[in-house]
Write a protein that holds these residues in place. Structure first.
Motif, PDB file in Angstrom:
ATOM      1  N   ILE A   3       0.831  -1.208   0.000  1.00  0.00           N
ATOM      2  CA  ILE A   3       0.000   0.000   0.000  1.00  0.00           C
ATOM      3  C   ILE A   3       0.865   1.257   0.000  1.00  0.00           C
ATOM      4  N   ASP A   4       1.988   1.226   0.754  1.00  0.00           N
ATOM      5  CA  ASP A   4       2.868   2.402   0.809  1.00  0.00           C
ATOM      6  C   ASP A   4       3.711   2.565  -0.450  1.00  0.00           C
ATOM      7  N   ASP A   5       3.682   1.562  -1.353  1.00  0.00           N
ATOM      8  CA  ASP A   5       4.366   1.641  -2.649  1.00  0.00           C
ATOM      9  C   ASP A   5       5.862   1.923  -2.485  1.00  0.00           C
ATOM     10  N   LEU A   6       6.519   1.121  -1.642  1.00  0.00           N
ATOM     11  CA  LEU A   6       7.932   1.317  -1.343  1.00  0.00           C
ATOM     12  C   LEU A   6       8.805   0.741  -2.463  1.00  0.00           C
ATOM     13  N   ALA A   7       9.773   1.508  -2.898  1.00  0.00           N
ATOM     14  CA  ALA A   7      10.598   1.136  -4.062  1.00  0.00           C
ATOM     15  C   ALA A   7      11.392  -0.143  -3.817  1.00  0.00           C
ATOM     16  N   THR A   8      11.963  -0.284  -2.637  1.00  0.00           N
ATOM     17  CA  THR A   8      12.776  -1.478  -2.342  1.00  0.00           C
ATOM     18  C   THR A   8      11.945  -2.745  -2.466  1.00  0.00           C
ATOM     19  N   TRP A   9      10.733  -2.681  -1.990  1.00  0.00           N
ATOM     20  CA  TRP A   9       9.865  -3.857  -2.039  1.00  0.00           C
ATOM     21  C   TRP A   9       9.343  -4.107  -3.455  1.00  0.00           C
ATOM     22  N   LYS A  10       9.220  -3.044  -4.238  1.00  0.00           N
ATOM     23  CA  LYS A  10       8.839  -3.225  -5.647  1.00  0.00           C
ATOM     24  C   LYS A  10       9.868  -4.100  -6.365  1.00  0.00           C
ATOM     25  N   ILE A  11      11.140  -3.806  -6.096  1.00  0.00           N
ATOM     26  CA  ILE A  11      12.221  -4.582  -6.721  1.00  0.00           C
ATOM     27  C   ILE A  11      12.152  -6.034  -6.269  1.00  0.00           C
ATOM     28  N   ALA A  12      11.852  -6.250  -4.988  1.00  0.00           N
ATOM     29  CA  ALA A  12      11.771  -7.614  -4.460  1.00  0.00           C
ATOM     30  C   ALA A  12      10.632  -8.385  -5.124  1.00  0.00           C
ATOM     31  N   PHE A  13       9.487  -7.740  -5.307  1.00  0.00           N
ATOM     32  CA  PHE A  13       8.357  -8.401  -5.978  1.00  0.00           C
ATOM     33  C   PHE A  13       8.709  -8.715  -7.437  1.00  0.00           C
ATOM     34  N   GLN A  14       9.368  -7.769  -8.099  1.00  0.00           N
ATOM     35  CA  GLN A  14       9.725  -7.974  -9.503  1.00  0.00           C
ATOM     36  C   GLN A  14      10.713  -9.129  -9.670  1.00  0.00           C
ATOM     37  N   SER A  15      11.558  -9.354  -8.653  1.00  0.00           N
ATOM     38  CA  SER A  15      12.516 -10.457  -8.732  1.00  0.00           C
ATOM     39  C   SER A  15      11.821 -11.811  -8.707  1.00  0.00           C
ATOM     40  N   LEU A  16      10.556 -11.843  -8.266  1.00  0.00           N
ATOM     41  CA  LEU A  16       9.783 -13.093  -8.252  1.00  0.00           C
ATOM     42  C   LEU A  16       8.776 -13.145  -9.401  1.00  0.00           C
ATOM     43  N   GLY A  17       8.903 -12.239 -10.363  1.00  0.00           N
ATOM     44  CA  GLY A  17       8.082 -12.326 -11.562  1.00  0.00           C
ATOM     45  C   GLY A  17       6.875 -11.428 -11.593  1.00  0.00           C
TER      46      GLY A  17
END
Length: 691
Positions: free
Chosen positions: A153-167
């Protein structure tokens, strides 16, 4: 413990177990800063049954689950059943409801979710308990307490990268975020009250308001954490269908811990002490006091074993130790006081076996201090027979303080009269003795077991007031009450519910029982002091009317007076407070008064510390904190309805000997309770004599 330390464990099974426990909702939070990718791998792998996961760090499995749109959608959909307060606890039959409330205001001296950081649990369809785990996982990230729901919900950039690493693509993550924002709103209140939700009626605006207590996920999680860390004493409540109740209960396998602090009530013999002493040559002192570790610790401090760094702290500790020693010396003397009371009441026993006993029992009360020297010697002799206490017998630093405390006790007992308290106009005290309660609920609220809830006492007062006013045909008021528990027995069996469910509705069939909801039940024998305020010019009602109006229920149990073979005059009326106190002062030392605690508690950590340091202090359910303004709601048993959160307070178990030594004025100022209803809370509070 940090996540990197757990990842270093080589054995896969052990590592799986540690990681599952570390991310469970009842354990301390782990720091995952810098390991966002690994946390997502573990989190998504936890969303499938344990038997299907060989290693929770399996990245290939995590990517396949993330790419499975149906499975990921299940995880997302369950967010709409996240809650701050679990409306399905303890009855999982409540359906289609969830509650999300902001934190209530802090209530002084009481504990609730306002004293903790808000967290979310889950309760819905038990088949979806695993997918619901993903977004509910809580952890510490960059010194902040967060969940996977928060980071999306907070749209944090670091976590975006982590999600993208899993597809997960940016577009997918954005769509997930929009869906979660819709599912998770700032406030969710059920529009109607379920038939399976409890309702408690309390007076409100010249009518009644129905309260539905709902348990806080934050508070329940905190208590589990304290219990597993052995910071508090606890007992178990078992749920047979844990996944149906909620995520926390499911994570614990249906075994929820509750604070467990029974009252300080000792087993009572069938005979009085004087009768037992006559047969068995029992000593006139309670030597079990000398074995108490707190008493021995206080002696150790007086003897000079004190490591406090400053003079002021050493003085404070010494004063506290001397107060504790005086209390325990009074308990040591209590059998003698009880026996002397029986002699003064008309008994003609002359079976004392020693000179000291004869002095304590038969000296004129004003001459009791003459027995000081012999009493002091007897105490030190008793210390000699204890393995640890022998070190303090005749200790030079202890001789004088002990003698001074014994001198104070004997001089106090030598006083013929207590302070005379003037009676109030149109006010009498009802003293009810030997009231028996069968099957009382010992769950003060869903967090605490031991002493029945104080709200049960408030409900009894209000019910009695209503019934008495109806019989007298005039409005009377029970202002406040004092509560003495004389006997206490905890039941060890579970109750089997009555059959109430037909197997087939349209043809002849058997009737089934609902699932067993575990609880804590017990039997009590108690005394009550009720302050009754009568209208002007209205005479005191007859005893038969006062007895007829008394309720027959207390704390969900059956309440009735003692049998006629035991006591017929179980209800007495006193206009004089001083006259009543002379009777109350002689109650058996095996029971305890339930006193308000003046200090209260301001945090759960403070609660654990105070409970560990003070055996007389007990946690208890003291009332409810409203989560909303009362309103009209479908299904309510009263014109108004309100969802409330149970709160935790503390009470003090006072031994009758200490109550006696404190005097009548202290008793009438400190022992009474009244039910206070304000806009911010509905609580049982201390009631002073002028209220």
């Amino acid at each position: 413990m940090n996540l990197p330390e757990l990842l270093q464990v080589q054995d896969t099974d052990e590592r799986n177990q540690l990681l599952r426990k570390a991310l469970a909702p009842y354990t301390d939070l782990v720091d995952v800063t810098g390991y966002e990718h690994q946390l997502l791998v573990i989190g998504i792998n936890l969303t499938i049954p344990r038997k299907d996961v060989d290693d929770v760090l399996d990245k290939a499995l995590a990517k396949s689950l993330m790419s499975n749109s149906a499975h990921l959608q299940h995880c997302i959909d369950e967010v709409q059943w996240f809650h701050t307060h679990n409306v399905k606890y303890p009855d999982s039959r409540v359906k289609g409801q969830r509650i999300i409330f902001p934190k209530p205001a802090v209530t002084e001296g009481r504990l609730c979710s306002a004293n903790l950081k808000q967290s979310l649990g889950w309760a819905h369809n038990s088949s979806q308990v695993n997918p619901a785990k993903f977004f509910a996982i809580r952890f510490i990230w960059q010194s902040r307490v967060m969940s996977l729901l928060d980071v999306v919900i907070d749209d944090l950039a670091t976590w975006k990268i982590a999600f993208q690493s899993l597809g997960i693509t940016k577009k997918q993550l954005s769509e997930i975020r929009e869906t979660l924002l819709v599912y998770y709103s700032s406030s969710q209140i059920p529009p109607e009250v379920s038939d399976y939700s409890k309702q408690i009626r309390v007076p409100y605006q010249n009518d009644y308001c129905a309260l539905t207590p709902v348990i806080s996920h934050s508070v329940q999680s905190k208590i589990q954490n304290m219990a597993f860390s052995r910071k508090v004493k606890s007992s178990n409540i078992e749920h047979h269908h844990p996944a149906s109740v909620g995520s926390l209960v499911a994570a614990l396998g249906g075994n929820i811990r509750v604070l467990d602090y029974p009252p300080n009530v000792r087993q009572k013999t069938a005979e009085s002490f004087s009768q037992c002493r006559k047969r068995s040559d029992k000593d006139v002192f309670d030597h079990s006091v000398i074995k108490d570790s707190r008493f021995l610790d206080a002696l150790s401090l007086i003897a000079g074993d004190n490591s406090a760094p400053t003079l002021r702290q050493r003085r404070q500790l010494r004063v506290s130790a001397m107060r504790l020693i005086r209390k325990y010396l009074a308990l040591w003397l209590s059998p003698m006081m009880e026996w002397r009371d029986s002699i003064e009441a008309g008994s003609h026993e002359h079976s004392a076996t020693g000179t000291l006993e004869e002095q304590l029992l038969y000296l004129p009360i004003e001459n009791l201090p003459d027995a000081l020297s012999g009493l002091n010697a007897r105490f030190h002799q008793a210390l000699q027979y204890h393995r640890r206490g022998a070190h303090y017998a005749y200790h030079p630093e202890i001789l004088f303080p002990i003698k001074q405390q014994l001198k104070w006790l004997l001089r106090y007992m030598a006083k013929q009269h207590d302070v005379i308290i003037s009676p109030q106009t149109n006010c009498v005290y009802l003293y009810l003795q030997q009231l028996v309660v069968h099957d009382a609920s010992l769950l003060s609220n869903p967090y605490v077991s031991g002493i029945p809830a104080l709200t049960a006492l408030g409900g009894l007062m209000h019910n009695y007031q209503r019934r008495l006013s109806a019989l007298m045909e005039c409005e009377c008021s029970i202002q406040r009450s004092a509560w003495f528990i004389e006997q206490y027995h905890k039941q060890r069996i579970k109750k089997l519910p009555e059959p109430d469910q037909v197997r087939y509705k349209k043809k002849k069939s058997d009737v089934r029982r609902p699932s067993i909801t575990d609880g804590k039940y017990g039997d009590l024998v108690m005394n009550l002091v009720l302050e009754l305020q009568l209208p002007e010019s209205v005479p005191i009602p007859e005893l038969s009317l006062l007895q007829a109006a008394f309720p027959s229920h207390f704390a969900s149990g059956t309440l009735h007076p003692p049998s006629l073979f035991e006591q017929t005059d179980w209800l007495s009326v006193y206009a004089s407070p001083s006259e009543l106190f002379t009777v109350l002062a002689r109650l058996p030392r095996t029971g305890c008064w339930i006193y308000p605690d003046d200090k209260g508690v301001s945090s759960f950590d403070e609660l654990a510390i105070r409970l560990a340091n003070d055996n007389d202090l007990k946690p208890i359910g003291t009332g409810f904190i409203p989560l909303e303004e009362p309103s009209c709601r479908v299904g309510s048993v009263a014109p108004y309805h309100c969802y409330v959160e149970p709160c935790i307070g503390v009470v003090r178990c006072m031994n009758p000997i200490n109550v006696r030594l404190s005097g009548s004025q202290h008793f009438y100022q400190s022992a009474f309770w009244h039910f206070d209803i304000a806009n911010d809370a509905m609580l049982m509070k201390k009631a002073t004599r002028d209220q």
